[in-house]
Design a protein around this motif. Structure first.
Motif, PDB file in Angstrom:
ATOM      1  N   LEU A   1       0.814  -1.210   0.000  1.00  0.00           N
ATOM      2  CA  LEU A   1       0.000   0.000   0.000  1.00  0.00           C
ATOM      3  C   LEU A   1       0.850   1.263   0.000  1.00  0.00           C
ATOM      4  O   LEU A   1       0.375   2.338  -0.404  1.00  0.00           O
ATOM      5  N   LEU A   2       2.091   1.163   0.462  1.00  0.00           N
ATOM      6  CA  LEU A   2       2.962   2.338   0.538  1.00  0.00           C
ATOM      7  C   LEU A   2       3.642   2.644  -0.792  1.00  0.00           C
ATOM      8  O   LEU A   2       4.226   3.715  -0.954  1.00  0.00           O
ATOM      9  N   LEU A   3       3.583   1.705  -1.730  1.00  0.00           N
ATOM     10  CA  LEU A   3       4.188   1.917  -3.042  1.00  0.00           C
ATOM     11  C   LEU A   3       3.137   2.406  -4.036  1.00  0.00           C
ATOM     12  O   LEU A   3       1.981   1.982  -3.984  1.00  0.00           O
ATOM     13  N   SER A   4       3.543   3.273  -4.937  1.00  0.00           N
ATOM     14  CA  SER A   4       2.626   3.770  -5.965  1.00  0.00           C
ATOM     15  C   SER A   4       2.177   2.622  -6.869  1.00  0.00           C
ATOM     16  O   SER A   4       3.012   1.932  -7.456  1.00  0.00           O
ATOM     17  N   LYS A   5       0.874   2.390  -6.927  1.00  0.00           N
ATOM     18  CA  LYS A   5       0.298   1.268  -7.671  1.00  0.00           C
ATOM     19  C   LYS A   5       0.834  -0.072  -7.176  1.00  0.00           C
ATOM     20  O   LYS A   5       1.002  -1.021  -7.943  1.00  0.00           O
ATOM     21  N   GLY A   6       1.117  -0.137  -5.891  1.00  0.00           N
ATOM     22  CA  GLY A   6       1.689  -1.344  -5.335  1.00  0.00           C
ATOM     23  C   GLY A   6       0.667  -2.437  -5.083  1.00  0.00           C
ATOM     24  O   GLY A   6      -0.521  -2.174  -4.886  1.00  0.00           O
ATOM     25  N   ARG A   7       1.127  -3.657  -5.109  1.00  0.00           N
ATOM     26  CA  ARG A   7       0.311  -4.825  -4.783  1.00  0.00           C
ATOM     27  C   ARG A   7       1.243  -5.924  -4.294  1.00  0.00           C
ATOM     28  O   ARG A   7       2.459  -5.774  -4.339  1.00  0.00           O
ATOM     29  N   THR A   8       0.682  -7.035  -3.841  1.00  0.00           N
ATOM     30  CA  THR A   8       1.549  -8.098  -3.336  1.00  0.00           C
ATOM     31  C   THR A   8       2.238  -8.816  -4.492  1.00  0.00           C
ATOM     32  O   THR A   8       1.679  -8.952  -5.581  1.00  0.00           O
ATOM     33  N   ALA A   9       3.437  -9.284  -4.229  1.00  0.00           N
ATOM     34  CA  ALA A   9       4.182 -10.029  -5.243  1.00  0.00           C
ATOM     35  C   ALA A   9       3.460 -11.328  -5.589  1.00  0.00           C
ATOM     36  O   ALA A   9       3.485 -11.774  -6.739  1.00  0.00           O
ATOM     37  N   HIS A  10       2.808 -11.931  -4.593  1.00  0.00           N
ATOM     38  CA  HIS A  10       2.071 -13.174  -4.852  1.00  0.00           C
ATOM     39  C   HIS A  10       0.955 -12.944  -5.857  1.00  0.00           C
ATOM     40  O   HIS A  10       0.698 -13.769  -6.738  1.00  0.00           O
ATOM     41  N   SER A  11       0.293 -11.797  -5.743  1.00  0.00           N
ATOM     42  CA  SER A  11      -0.803 -11.486  -6.658  1.00  0.00           C
ATOM     43  C   SER A  11      -0.289 -11.173  -8.061  1.00  0.00           C
ATOM     44  O   SER A  11      -0.820 -11.676  -9.053  1.00  0.00           O
ATOM     45  N   ARG A  12       0.747 -10.377  -8.151  1.00  0.00           N
ATOM     46  CA  ARG A  12       1.238  -9.942  -9.461  1.00  0.00           C
ATOM     47  C   ARG A  12       1.897 -11.080 -10.235  1.00  0.00           C
ATOM     48  O   ARG A  12       1.654 -11.259 -11.428  1.00  0.00           O
ATOM     49  N   PHE A  13       2.736 -11.865  -9.553  1.00  0.00           N
ATOM     50  CA  PHE A  13       3.524 -12.874 -10.254  1.00  0.00           C
ATOM     51  C   PHE A  13       3.008 -14.294 -10.073  1.00  0.00           C
ATOM     52  O   PHE A  13       3.665 -15.249 -10.496  1.00  0.00           O
ATOM     53  N   LYS A  14       1.864 -14.427  -9.420  1.00  0.00           N
ATOM     54  CA  LYS A  14       1.265 -15.765  -9.205  1.00  0.00           C
ATOM     55  C   LYS A  14       2.230 -16.693  -8.465  1.00  0.00           C
ATOM     56  O   LYS A  14       2.452 -17.848  -8.858  1.00  0.00           O
ATOM     57  N   LEU A  15       2.820 -16.158  -7.404  1.00  0.00           N
ATOM     58  CA  LEU A  15       3.771 -16.941  -6.618  1.00  0.00           C
ATOM     59  C   LEU A  15       3.058 -18.056  -5.859  1.00  0.00           C
ATOM     60  O   LEU A  15       1.913 -17.901  -5.439  1.00  0.00           O
ATOM     61  N   HIS A  16       3.739 -19.158  -5.674  1.00  0.00           N
ATOM     62  CA  HIS A  16       3.186 -20.268  -4.901  1.00  0.00           C
ATOM     63  C   HIS A  16       3.181 -19.899  -3.414  1.00  0.00           C
ATOM     64  O   HIS A  16       4.099 -19.253  -2.915  1.00  0.00           O
ATOM     65  N   LEU A  17       2.146 -20.340  -2.706  1.00  0.00           N
ATOM     66  CA  LEU A  17       2.079 -20.085  -1.275  1.00  0.00           C
ATOM     67  C   LEU A  17       3.043 -20.978  -0.504  1.00  0.00           C
ATOM     68  O   LEU A  17       3.518 -20.609   0.571  1.00  0.00           O
ATOM     69  N   GLU A  18       3.331 -22.147  -1.039  1.00  0.00           N
ATOM     70  CA  GLU A  18       4.274 -23.061  -0.399  1.00  0.00           C
ATOM     71  C   GLU A  18       5.351 -23.437  -1.418  1.00  0.00           C
ATOM     72  O   GLU A  18       5.328 -24.518  -2.006  1.00  0.00           O
ATOM     73  N   PRO A  19       6.301 -22.533  -1.648  1.00  0.00           N
ATOM     74  CA  PRO A  19       7.298 -22.749  -2.700  1.00  0.00           C
ATOM     75  C   PRO A  19       8.311 -23.829  -2.353  1.00  0.00           C
ATOM     76  O   PRO A  19       8.603 -24.075  -1.178  1.00  0.00           O
ATOM     77  N   VAL A  20       8.804 -24.470  -3.365  1.00  0.00           N
ATOM     78  CA  VAL A  20       9.898 -25.422  -3.218  1.00  0.00           C
ATOM     79  C   VAL A  20      10.964 -25.054  -4.249  1.00  0.00           C
ATOM     80  O   VAL A  20      10.685 -24.369  -5.233  1.00  0.00           O
ATOM     81  N   GLU A  21      12.150 -25.504  -4.010  1.00  0.00           N
ATOM     82  CA  GLU A  21      13.253 -25.162  -4.921  1.00  0.00           C
ATOM     83  C   GLU A  21      12.979 -25.691  -6.325  1.00  0.00           C
ATOM     84  O   GLU A  21      12.586 -26.845  -6.504  1.00  0.00           O
ATOM     85  N   GLY A  22      13.144 -24.812  -7.310  1.00  0.00           N
ATOM     86  CA  GLY A  22      12.974 -25.205  -8.699  1.00  0.00           C
ATOM     87  C   GLY A  22      11.566 -25.102  -9.235  1.00  0.00           C
ATOM     88  O   GLY A  22      11.325 -25.460 -10.391  1.00  0.00           O
TER      89      GLY A  22
END
Length: 286
Positions: A163-184
């Motif tokens: 919220l503090l960044l101009s047009k900011g959002r969560t990285a998970h939302s923007r890049f479709k990051l996994h909630l439980e990431p594993v290597e690779g």
């Protein structure tokens, strides 16, 4: 006053805040933390505001979908949203923020601007405690790119920081990051010609990622592989050989604060081992 019950915002921000706190409560609950124990009160009013936000978002999407198609080449809404700003205002904002930089901050901004102007990419990490002006620098850099009418993506590892960044959002939302990431692991982003998100990433000149010290290195590595693949598939072979596909990445955080949350760890070394400092990408950051 508990942070979840502030009411001195306009309606859009009230609904946005409600969504953030409902999401925060769910995240805390996932790790066995009671929200009220850390000063986050999510009461019936907040839940009602969050429900209104979902309905309002659906109505807005419906209106957009029913509207007439703009003249000229179709531009995906995900790109239109990132370009929805006044270039003149961005130029004025950049001048104002640059003037307010301290000498040490100006060194950072000048280095990133130089990397942006060369078009050869670059990776920067700002490791500094809260209150030292990281957000001021980040928003100055976002304004520098946007005053050229180019996309600059502002993401953070937490909704509050976003919220503090101009047009900011969560990285998970923007890049479709996994909630439980594993290597690779790989991001679920299609690099095909009909992918609007891929088109946005292809046009992006700068990625600012705040609170990145709190996420696992696997996310950065997945994003790096995705952007390199995107450049290769779209025919930008030279850029596919650069870190993050030649996009300038500015990450920030504070390794003295919360590190990535890892369940069932045996030692502190297990936590440190998943930070970006233990990533093969880390030597590329300056």
């Amino acid at each position: 006053m508990p942070v979840g019950v502030v009411r001195d915002l306009d309606d859009d921000n009230v609904m946005l805040r409600a969504l953030v706190f409902v999401d925060l409560e769910q995240m805390l609950d996932r790790y066995g933390v009671v929200a009220t124990a850390v000063g986050v009160e999510v009461n019936d009013t907040v839940y009602a505001d969050a429900a209104r936000a979902c309905v309002d978002l659906a109505n807005r999407c419906s209106r957009i979908g029913a509207g007439p198609e703009p003249e000229g080449p179709h531009v995906p809404h995900i790109i239109r949203d990132e370009l929805d700003f006044d270039v003149g205002e961005m130029a004025a904002l950049y001048r104002t923020r640059y003037t307010g930089l301290k000498p040490s901050q100006r060194v950072l901004v000048d280095a990133v601007v130089s990397a942006l102007d060369t078009g050869l990419g670059g990776c920067f990490f700002v490791d500094a405690p809260g209150g030292t002006g990281k957000t001021w620098c980040f928003n100055a850099l976002l304004a520098y790119v946007r005053k050229q009418h180019a996309p600059a993506l502002a993401v953070a590892s937490t909704g509050i920081a976003g919220l503090l960044l101009s047009k900011g959002r969560t990285a998970h939302s923007r890049f479709k990051l996994h909630l439980e990431p594993v290597e690779g692991y790989d991001l679920k982003i299609s690099v095909a010609l009909d992918s609007a998100l891929a088109d946005l990433l292809l046009a992006t000149k700068l990625i600012v990622w705040d609170e990145s010290s709190a996420v696992m290195r696997y996310h950065f590595e997945a994003l790096d592989r995705c952007l390199r693949d995107l450049m290769r598939v779209r025919g930008y072979v030279a850029k596919s050989k650069l870190p993050f596909g030649g996009i300038v990445v500015v990450a920030g955080g504070d390794f003295r604060q919360t590190l990535p949350i890892v369940q069932h760890v045996q030692s502190v070394a297990d936590i440190v081992g998943v930070t970006i400092k233990r990533s093969p990408l880390w030597p590329l950051f300056c």
